[in-house]
Design a protein around this motif. Structure first.
Motif, PDB file in Angstrom:
ATOM      1  N   THR A 336       0.837  -1.212   0.000  1.00 45.06           N
ATOM      2  CA  THR A 336       0.000   0.000   0.000  1.00 45.06           C
ATOM      3  C   THR A 336       0.869   1.259   0.000  1.00 45.06           C
ATOM      4  O   THR A 336       0.564   2.236  -0.683  1.00 45.06           O
ATOM      5  N   SER A 430      -2.147   2.822   9.945  1.00 46.87           N
ATOM      6  CA  SER A 430      -3.435   2.303   9.504  1.00 46.87           C
ATOM      7  C   SER A 430      -4.413   2.304  10.677  1.00 46.87           C
ATOM      8  O   SER A 430      -4.017   2.496  11.836  1.00 46.87           O
ATOM      9  N   GLU A 451      -5.065  -0.558   3.766  1.00 43.41           N
ATOM     10  CA  GLU A 451      -5.025  -1.043   2.378  1.00 43.41           C
ATOM     11  C   GLU A 451      -5.705  -0.086   1.392  1.00 43.41           C
ATOM     12  O   GLU A 451      -5.981  -0.469   0.260  1.00 43.41           O
ATOM     13  N   ASP A 452      -5.956   1.149   1.816  1.00 45.63           N
ATOM     14  CA  ASP A 452      -6.537   2.169   0.931  1.00 45.63           C
ATOM     15  C   ASP A 452      -5.404   3.091   0.471  1.00 45.63           C
ATOM     16  O   ASP A 452      -4.954   3.980   1.204  1.00 45.63           O
ATOM     17  N   THR A 453      -4.950   2.858  -0.736  1.00 43.55           N
ATOM     18  CA  THR A 453      -3.772   3.566  -1.263  1.00 43.55           C
ATOM     19  C   THR A 453      -3.947   5.081  -1.275  1.00 43.55           C
ATOM     20  O   THR A 453      -3.077   5.835  -0.813  1.00 43.55           O
TER      21      THR A 453
END
Length: 504
Positions: A336, A430, A451-453
């Motif tokens: 990520t 995160s 996991e959110d780029t």
């Protein structure tokens, strides 16, 4: 102190051994020998002993037993299969010579072979039978061997349920007897050292220590046992239900032998207290680093001569630099961070990590090339824990993109989290619960959706745009003192003194 790894890279173990030795105890740290073999060295005044693990014949699993029935002809190993297939080439060579027979002899010697060979037709039939049999066995071999690397499936689940029903917590002896290897390997050295206290680091060592302490107490010796729980065993990232059932039972069987339990975060302490019905909540010793002392870094440098991460990357002070330090693996969320560089065109990322040549790091390099950031990612090996804070301090921001979900991720206050703070770096983490809550409480960084780029890029850009605001909490009196290894050492010292008071 006992640990199930090679000690390299395990900063909590190294720090605790050195700290207790500095506090006046004679400390011996036993770990697993690396491939190079047994060795001894010192960490401060603590003596390290790295011991080769003795071998045990592995128990046949249910899957292997059933595969043996299904593939009875399979060879026991790939090497044996290849060896036997080579025999086919030998037979072919013999037949080629035998087909010519005496006709090819020149007569230069009147003497012939002292024994007569079988008739050629018999040799051909025998060779064909042998060849067909070898090919049949070789064909079954890779299928049967594939069963040995499978750790999770219906058969493993059945095996775990059956042995747990029959043996309860003792089922680990059938499901995963690896701890026996540590026990028989370390026992002679523990006997020689005759400790007054054993400090068992992580779950695999609790049994080794507990079983030794039980034997010592039976013979009239009093030994204190401290269990240092690094993770919540039921929440481990397990290779299968069978393996996990073994570890849970193993810890539960032996934790009752401990005189005290310590662990790495308040949330984990609560979980251990509840799951094991402990009479007192475990002492919390955070995975904090030593305080930054600039003079201690002065004599150290990487092989290339760099004394800090910015120099190791070859970057000037004006270039934006984000840093991650720790193990490399999919669960750490490093992909990520690499992907986020597509949306942060002026930012470089440094990874101070292990196994630089592994497949996962190779995948990160490939992704960096795909997003046009090959020249902005920098990979470098671990540096010693006692200079790491100073090494990191020249970066602009610390990033910990840990994947959300696993229990141990949600309760973790990881080492790197505190290392970033001691280096006075603003952080981006995160939304794993414990660290996200702490960042919100302290105000030293921002949180992004795991996991959110694009959300990671947003958080990094926002922190880099107002670094001084997010560094300001470190100026509060006593804050960094609380999050230092020196403060955690005081808790260890108090615990040792309490447990050993009646032995002095």
């Amino acid at each position: 102190m006992l640990v199930d790894n090679t000690i390299d890279g395990d900063s909590r173990v190294q720090k605790s051994a050195r700290a207790m030795a500095d506090a006046g105890w004679e400390v011996h740290l036993l770990g697993k020998a690396p491939v190079a073999g047994a060795d001894e060295y010192e960490i401060g005044q603590a003596q390290v002993h790295r011991i080769p693990l003795k071998h045990l014949v592995a128990r046949k699993t249910l899957r292997l037993r059933l595969h043996r029935l299904r593939y009875p002809l399979a060879y026991p190993s790939k090497a044996r299969s290849e060896f036997k297939r080579n025999q086919i080439e030998v037979d072919r060579a013999e037949l080629q010579v035998g087909s010519i027979g005496a006709a090819a002899r020149t007569g230069i010697s009147a003497a012939g072979p002292t024994t007569r060979g079988l008739p050629f037709v018999v040799q051909r039939v025998a060779a064909k039978v042998r060849r067909d049999f070898i090919e049949a066995r070789a064909k079954q071999t890779p299928v049967a061997l594939g069963a040995r690397v499978k750790h999770d499936g219906t058969l493993e689940d059945i095996e775990a349920r059956v042995w747990t029903a029959l043996m309860g917590d003792r089922a680990w002896r059938r499901l995963d007897p690896l701890p026996y290897r540590y026990e028989i390997s370390y026992q002679a050295e523990i006997d020689r050292l005759k400790p007054d206290l054993i400090h068992a680091h992580d779950f695999r060592m609790i049994g080794v220590a507990a079983r030794y302490v039980a034997r010592a107490r039976r013979s009239g010796r009093t030994i204190r046992l401290v269990y240092d729980a690094h993770e919540f065993v039921p929440g481990l990232n397990a290779p299968g239900k069978k393996w996990l059932a073994a570890q849970i039972g193993y810890e539960r069987e032996h934790i009752g032998y401990a005189d005290a339990v310590v662990t790495v975060s308040p949330a984990l302490a609560e979980m251990l207290e509840a799951s094991h019905s402990l009479v007192e909540r475990p002492e919390v010793t955070l995975n904090a680093p030593p305080k930054l002392v600039a003079s201690e870094n002065a004599a150290w440098a990487t092989e290339s001569g760099a004394r800090d991460v910015r120099a190791a990357c070859g970057l000037s002070a004006e270039v934006q630099l984000a840093v991650y330090c720790g193990a490399a693996g999919p669960q750490r969320g490093l992909l990520t961070l690499v992907e986020a560089l597509e949306f942060l065109p002026h930012t470089h990322a440094a990874f101070v990590t292990n196994n630089l040549d592994g497949a996962y790091v190779a995948s990160l390099r490939k992704k960096a090339a795909k997003v046009g950031a090959s020249d902005r990612v920098h990979f470098m090996p671990y540096v010693p824990y006692d200079v790491l804070v100073g090494f990191l301090s020249t970066a602009d921001i610390g990033v910990h993109p840990l994947r959300k979900g696993p229990v141990n991720h949600e309760v973790a206050l990881s080492t790197k989290f505190f290392e970033f703070m001691q280096a006075r770096l603003p952080v981006v983490v995160s939304d794993v619960k414990a660290m996200a809550d702490e960042v919100g409480r302290v105000g030293n960084g921002l949180v992004f959706r795991s996991e959110d780029t694009k959300d990671l890029a947003r958080a990094v850009e926002a922190v880099l745009g107002d670094r001084e605001r997010f560094r300001r909490p470190y100026d509060r009196p006593g804050m960094l003192d609380e999050w230092s290894w020196e403060a955690q050492t005081e808790r260890y010292v108090a615990l040792y003194e309490r447990l050993l008071a009646d032995l002095s």
